[in-house]
Scaffold this motif. Structure first.
Motif, PDB file in Angstrom:
ATOM      1  N   TYR A  24      -9.250 -56.906  45.007  1.00  0.00           N
ATOM      2  CA  TYR A  24     -10.503 -56.251  44.630  1.00  0.00           C
ATOM      3  C   TYR A  24     -11.712 -56.948  45.251  1.00  0.00           C
ATOM      4  CZ  TYR A  24      -8.090 -53.613  40.946  1.00  0.00           C
ATOM      5  OH  TYR A  24      -7.260 -52.771  40.247  1.00  0.00           O
ATOM      6  N   PHE A  25     -12.745 -56.158  45.537  1.00  0.00           N
ATOM      7  CA  PHE A  25     -14.057 -56.708  45.882  1.00  0.00           C
ATOM      8  C   PHE A  25     -15.094 -55.605  45.750  1.00  0.00           C
ATOM      9  CE2 PHE A  25     -12.796 -54.862  49.892  1.00  0.00           C
ATOM     10  CZ  PHE A  25     -13.973 -54.403  50.468  1.00  0.00           C
ATOM     11  N   ASN A  26     -16.268 -55.965  45.248  1.00  0.00           N
ATOM     12  CA  ASN A  26     -17.412 -55.052  45.143  1.00  0.00           C
ATOM     13  C   ASN A  26     -17.056 -53.700  44.525  1.00  0.00           C
ATOM     14  OD1 ASN A  26     -18.856 -57.052  46.392  1.00  0.00           O
ATOM     15  ND2 ASN A  26     -18.983 -56.051  48.379  1.00  0.00           N
ATOM     16  N   GLY A 223      -6.867 -63.635  53.933  1.00  0.00           N
ATOM     17  CA  GLY A 223      -7.757 -63.333  55.057  1.00  0.00           C
ATOM     18  C   GLY A 223      -8.930 -62.472  54.642  1.00  0.00           C
ATOM     19  N   ILE A 224      -8.677 -61.494  53.762  1.00  0.00           N
ATOM     20  CA  ILE A 224      -9.747 -60.622  53.277  1.00  0.00           C
ATOM     21  C   ILE A 224     -10.780 -61.435  52.505  1.00  0.00           C
ATOM     22  CG2 ILE A 224     -10.268 -58.775  51.634  1.00  0.00           C
ATOM     23  CD1 ILE A 224      -7.589 -57.497  52.456  1.00  0.00           C
ATOM     24  N   LYS A 225     -10.311 -62.291  51.623  1.00  0.00           N
ATOM     25  CA  LYS A 225     -11.240 -63.097  50.819  1.00  0.00           C
ATOM     26  C   LYS A 225     -12.052 -64.042  51.699  1.00  0.00           C
ATOM     27  CE  LYS A 225      -8.366 -62.803  46.669  1.00  0.00           C
ATOM     28  NZ  LYS A 225      -7.479 -63.500  45.726  1.00  0.00           N
ATOM     29  N   HIS A 226     -11.382 -64.611  52.714  1.00  0.00           N
ATOM     30  CA  HIS A 226     -12.090 -65.502  53.639  1.00  0.00           C
ATOM     31  C   HIS A 226     -13.152 -64.721  54.416  1.00  0.00           C
ATOM     32  CE1 HIS A 226     -12.570 -68.900  56.431  1.00  0.00           C
ATOM     33  NE2 HIS A 226     -12.615 -67.984  57.389  1.00  0.00           N
ATOM     34  N   LEU A 227     -12.793 -63.546  54.898  1.00  0.00           N
ATOM     35  CA  LEU A 227     -13.731 -62.717  55.660  1.00  0.00           C
ATOM     36  C   LEU A 227     -14.969 -62.384  54.840  1.00  0.00           C
ATOM     37  CD1 LEU A 227     -14.422 -60.715  58.046  1.00  0.00           C
ATOM     38  CD2 LEU A 227     -13.126 -59.006  56.767  1.00  0.00           C
ATOM     39  N   LEU A 228     -14.763 -61.911  53.628  1.00  0.00           N
ATOM     40  CA  LEU A 228     -15.884 -61.479  52.798  1.00  0.00           C
ATOM     41  C   LEU A 228     -16.706 -62.659  52.300  1.00  0.00           C
ATOM     42  CD1 LEU A 228     -14.064 -58.675  50.790  1.00  0.00           C
ATOM     43  CD2 LEU A 228     -15.568 -58.419  52.768  1.00  0.00           C
ATOM     44  N   ARG A 229     -16.060 -63.792  52.105  1.00  0.00           N
ATOM     45  CA  ARG A 229     -16.783 -64.987  51.648  1.00  0.00           C
ATOM     46  C   ARG A 229     -17.733 -65.492  52.730  1.00  0.00           C
ATOM     47  NH1 ARG A 229     -12.721 -67.427  49.899  1.00  0.00           N
ATOM     48  NH2 ARG A 229     -12.212 -68.693  51.741  1.00  0.00           N
ATOM     49  N   HIS A 230     -17.324 -65.360  53.995  1.00  0.00           N
ATOM     50  CA  HIS A 230     -18.138 -65.858  55.092  1.00  0.00           C
ATOM     51  C   HIS A 230     -19.054 -64.801  55.705  1.00  0.00           C
ATOM     52  CE1 HIS A 230     -15.204 -69.128  54.803  1.00  0.00           C
ATOM     53  NE2 HIS A 230     -16.086 -69.871  55.434  1.00  0.00           N
ATOM     54  N   HIS A 231     -19.007 -63.590  55.145  1.00  0.00           N
ATOM     55  CA  HIS A 231     -19.908 -62.529  55.622  1.00  0.00           C
ATOM     56  C   HIS A 231     -20.520 -61.825  54.413  1.00  0.00           C
ATOM     57  CE1 HIS A 231     -17.333 -63.237  59.129  1.00  0.00           C
ATOM     58  NE2 HIS A 231     -18.354 -62.835  59.853  1.00  0.00           N
ATOM     59  N   ARG A 232     -21.072 -62.628  53.517  1.00  0.00           N
ATOM     60  CA  ARG A 232     -21.703 -62.066  52.329  1.00  0.00           C
ATOM     61  C   ARG A 232     -22.913 -61.217  52.721  1.00  0.00           C
ATOM     62  NH1 ARG A 232     -20.880 -67.474  50.142  1.00  0.00           N
ATOM     63  NH2 ARG A 232     -19.236 -67.449  48.553  1.00  0.00           N
ATOM     64  N   GLY A 233     -23.166 -60.194  51.916  1.00  0.00           N
ATOM     65  CA  GLY A 233     -24.354 -59.389  52.153  1.00  0.00           C
ATOM     66  C   GLY A 233     -24.096 -58.127  52.944  1.00  0.00           C
ATOM     67  N   MET A 234     -22.891 -57.935  53.453  1.00  0.00           N
ATOM     68  CA  MET A 234     -22.601 -56.705  54.171  1.00  0.00           C
ATOM     69  C   MET A 234     -22.644 -55.522  53.213  1.00  0.00           C
ATOM     70  SD  MET A 234     -19.515 -57.357  56.911  1.00  0.00           S
ATOM     71  CE  MET A 234     -18.357 -58.027  55.702  1.00  0.00           C
ATOM     72  N   PRO A 235     -23.192 -54.379  53.632  1.00  0.00           N
ATOM     73  CA  PRO A 235     -23.088 -53.172  52.801  1.00  0.00           C
ATOM     74  C   PRO A 235     -21.616 -52.835  52.571  1.00  0.00           C
ATOM     75  CG  PRO A 235     -24.634 -52.852  54.621  1.00  0.00           C
ATOM     76  CD  PRO A 235     -23.917 -54.148  54.885  1.00  0.00           C
ATOM     77  N   ASP A 236     -21.360 -52.104  51.504  1.00  0.00           N
ATOM     78  CA  ASP A 236     -19.975 -51.800  51.153  1.00  0.00           C
ATOM     79  C   ASP A 236     -19.206 -51.146  52.292  1.00  0.00           C
ATOM     80  OD1 ASP A 236     -20.230 -52.897  48.692  1.00  0.00           O
ATOM     81  OD2 ASP A 236     -20.132 -51.025  47.556  1.00  0.00           O
ATOM     82  N   HIS A 237     -19.827 -50.165  52.966  1.00  0.00           N
ATOM     83  CA  HIS A 237     -19.080 -49.460  54.013  1.00  0.00           C
ATOM     84  C   HIS A 237     -18.800 -50.369  55.208  1.00  0.00           C
ATOM     85  CE1 HIS A 237     -23.206 -48.946  55.494  1.00  0.00           C
ATOM     86  NE2 HIS A 237     -22.708 -48.647  56.687  1.00  0.00           N
ATOM     87  N   HIS A 238     -19.688 -51.340  55.471  1.00  0.00           N
ATOM     88  CA  HIS A 238     -19.422 -52.304  56.544  1.00  0.00           C
ATOM     89  C   HIS A 238     -18.303 -53.266  56.129  1.00  0.00           C
ATOM     90  CE1 HIS A 238     -23.587 -51.887  58.724  1.00  0.00           C
ATOM     91  NE2 HIS A 238     -22.782 -50.855  58.894  1.00  0.00           N
TER      92      HIS A 238
END
Length: 268
Positions: A24-26, A223-238
């Protein structure tokens, strides 16, 4: 450039093993299917449900075994889409569920014994060991039957346990151990404790069926958690598109984004 990742049409290949998990995320959830080596597909949803799992499962022929942590609606989706598939519950999730009830240092001998049995479960590798474990578990239930049925009655001076409702006159004294018992009884009833040492696999010792979703959680999910943790602030669709491309890169034949670029992408 906002390039959508196409998922390949199913090849019809029958996988011996499929590991599934959701992360899960956002407010979104992505359900991932993995064959032990590569991601074979994924499904976006708002939460785990029978419909969401079924949408993922119907893209592939039924595997021999599906390894799962027991997500919501998953059993029903397997029964609907993959009727001949055996379910193997993830051992690490079983252990975590037991520890939630017993803690790592149980006070009661019954709790200490079931924790040892749970640790022994992690070491079961073949049919003989599975039979031995089942015998030991049956003995545990018989040995502690009276304790597991023990009741505490509401009366002056008796502390009311948090799980007891205000109008309850009595409650099971060792409710946490009963919950462990209920967990194992459900797993045994569903035949999802020992799918991996099935006789069909005994001669194929070089291709052991997984007993945990840790390969998926330590790979794509991590990998998903690492990606989102290091690219915080992306809009949901991005963020979703980024996850799509990450999962694409973990398939056996990833799509090359440059091949997918159209003129309207370059002009946007």
């Amino acid at each position: 450039m906002d390039i959508e990742v196409p998922q390949d049409d199913p090849t019809g290949e029958v996988h011996r093993l499929v590991i599934v998990d959701g992360t899960y995320f956002n407010g979104w959830c992505v359900l991932i299917a993995h064959n032990g080596t590569h991601v074979i597909g994924w499904q976006w949803c708002d939460k785990e449900s029978k419909a969401a799992w079924a949408a993922l499962f119907k893209r592939f022929p039924a595997p021999d075994v599906v390894v799962t942590d027991g997500g919501t609606g998953l059993r029903a989706a397997v029964d609907q889409q993959w009727r001949r598939t055996r379910i193997q519950r993830c051992y690490f999730h079983i252990r975590a569920a037991v520890i939630r009830h017993t803690t790592l240092n149980p006070r009661l001998p019954a709790g200490q014994e079931i924790l040892v049995l749970t640790r022994d479960l992690m070491r079961v590798q073949d049919l003989d060991a599975a039979a031995t474990w089942m015998g030991a578990y049956t003995s545990w239930e018989a040995r502690w039957e009276s304790s597991l049925k023990q009741r505490t009655y509401a009366k002056k001076g008796v502390e009311r346990h948090p799980w007891a409702k205000p109008n309850q006159n009595w409650w099971y004294t060792h409710i946490r151990l009963r919950r462990v018992q209920g967990l194992y009884r459900q797993l045994i009833r569903d035949d999802s404790l020992f799918a991996f040492p099935n006789e069909d696999y005994i001669e194929d010792r070089q291709r052991t069926v997984e007993r945990a979703t840790s390969g998926l959680e330590g790979g794509p999910t991590s990998g998903i958690k690492h990606l989102l943790r290091h690219h915080r602030g992306m809009p949901d669709h991005h963020a979703r598109r980024a996850v799509d491309w990450l999962l694409n890169g973990l398939t056996e034949h990833p799509h090359d984004p440059w091949i997918l670029i159209q003129r309207h992408h370059q002009e946007s």
